[in-house]
Design a protein around this motif. Structure first.
Motif, PDB file in Angstrom:
ATOM      1  N   UNK B  58     -77.396  26.667 -74.633  1.00 52.93           N
ATOM      2  CA  UNK B  58     -76.480  27.441 -73.178  1.00 52.93           C
ATOM      3  C   UNK B  58     -75.429  26.442 -72.557  1.00 52.93           C
ATOM      4  N   UNK B  60     -74.525  24.966 -69.532  1.00 54.25           N
ATOM      5  CA  UNK B  60     -75.063  23.881 -69.324  1.00 54.25           C
ATOM      6  C   UNK B  60     -75.608  23.435 -70.417  1.00 54.25           C
ATOM      7  N   UNK B  61     -76.412  23.622 -71.220  1.00 57.28           N
ATOM      8  CA  UNK B  61     -76.555  22.373 -72.398  1.00 57.28           C
ATOM      9  C   UNK B  61     -75.261  20.915 -72.599  1.00 57.28           C
ATOM     10  N   UNK B  62     -74.270  21.702 -73.040  1.00 53.29           N
ATOM     11  CA  UNK B  62     -73.258  21.408 -73.625  1.00 53.29           C
ATOM     12  C   UNK B  62     -72.723  20.413 -71.784  1.00 53.29           C
ATOM     13  N   UNK B  64     -74.873  19.131 -69.961  1.00 52.09           N
ATOM     14  CA  UNK B  64     -75.690  18.159 -69.352  1.00 52.09           C
ATOM     15  C   UNK B  64     -75.407  17.019 -70.108  1.00 52.09           C
TER      16      UNK B  64
END
Lengths: 164, 164
Positions: B58, B60-62, B64
């Motif tokens: 995702x 947003x994983x990058x 975070x």
């Protein structure tokens, strides 16, 4: 939308567990929390010329991809919700920071400016494409976390780039 | 630091080229610009339960990982510059956003709060560890790009977590 449409809210939570034992390699595991959890390993490192071993991407590479892809995902998702017919999406992002240091003391960093040039294919009107970009900005979780005004967007219209 | 130490500045520029042809898969290539360029492919996708094919992390994983690792990298780098003896670093980050929508219209998103719990090993004093965390915050390119006050930091002192 009908005037009776219901207002709803949802939460998005990502967590990271990071560990570093000596040099610049950070082992980072990221978890999407909630009803559909997903976990992924996203380690980072600095390149050899910055004191690292180049075993993984720079932290800022992840940041830059995350920002770019968050806006792109909302463009695709919201084109459907707004019933705007679009084709391929191409986005070019530039993130520019500057750091200042005195001698070898820890430096202080600051963002200078981020730009996103957005090219949306398809027969949608300029007005619809602008409406879509504005919706994507408001929906982008990363962009809404940044300092206001930091990101400047341009949309390709005909052969020119115009500010949105 | 000697009073005669020179003030210097340097720029950090990352660029991304993203393309999306239909669903939620974004092919993203990220480039570190400048004298030591590096390029890396960092594609993203949504999971199947969010309409994607789960072919990549995702966005947003990058984000975070990038936030977490940026602070960790500065902790390691600045411990050297400040001559503070530290051991392993463990950081747990939580990024919480909320979105609001009316019916099926595009939603608007907002960050609720990000927390970083920082555990720095080694014999350094609490005062030195606090000094190090404060320096890392000021030097972290990602954190300095976020809305002021959004990230709250806690430091492990003895068996307790204390705000920094």
């Amino acid at each position: 939308m009908a005037g009776t449409d219901k207002i709803s809210r949802f939460d998005v939570i990502f967590e990271a567990e990071g560990s570093n034992t000596s040099k610049f390699r950070n082992d980072v595991k990221v978890h999407l929390r909630g009803p559909h959890p997903v976990s992924v390993d996203l380690p980072t490192d600095e390149g050899p010329l910055h004191g690292g071993d180049g075993t993984a991407p720079y932290p800022l590479a992840y940041f830059t991809s995350g920002l770019t892809a968050c806006v792109m995902t909302q463009l695709r998702a919201f084109a459907r919700r707004l019933d705007i017919a679009i084709g391929d999406i191409v986005v070019n992002t530039r993130c520019h920071w500057q750091a200042q240091q005195t001698g070898n003391a820890p430096y202080e960093s600051a963002p200078i400016g981020f730009t996103m040039d957005i090219d949306i294919g398809g027969e949608a009107s300029e007005a619809d494409k602008r409406r879509l970009v504005l919706a994507a900005q408001k929906g982008c979780f990363v962009e809404q976390s940044l300092k206001p005004g930091l990101v400047q967007h341009r949309l390709k219209v005909g052969g020119s780039w115009v500010a949105v």
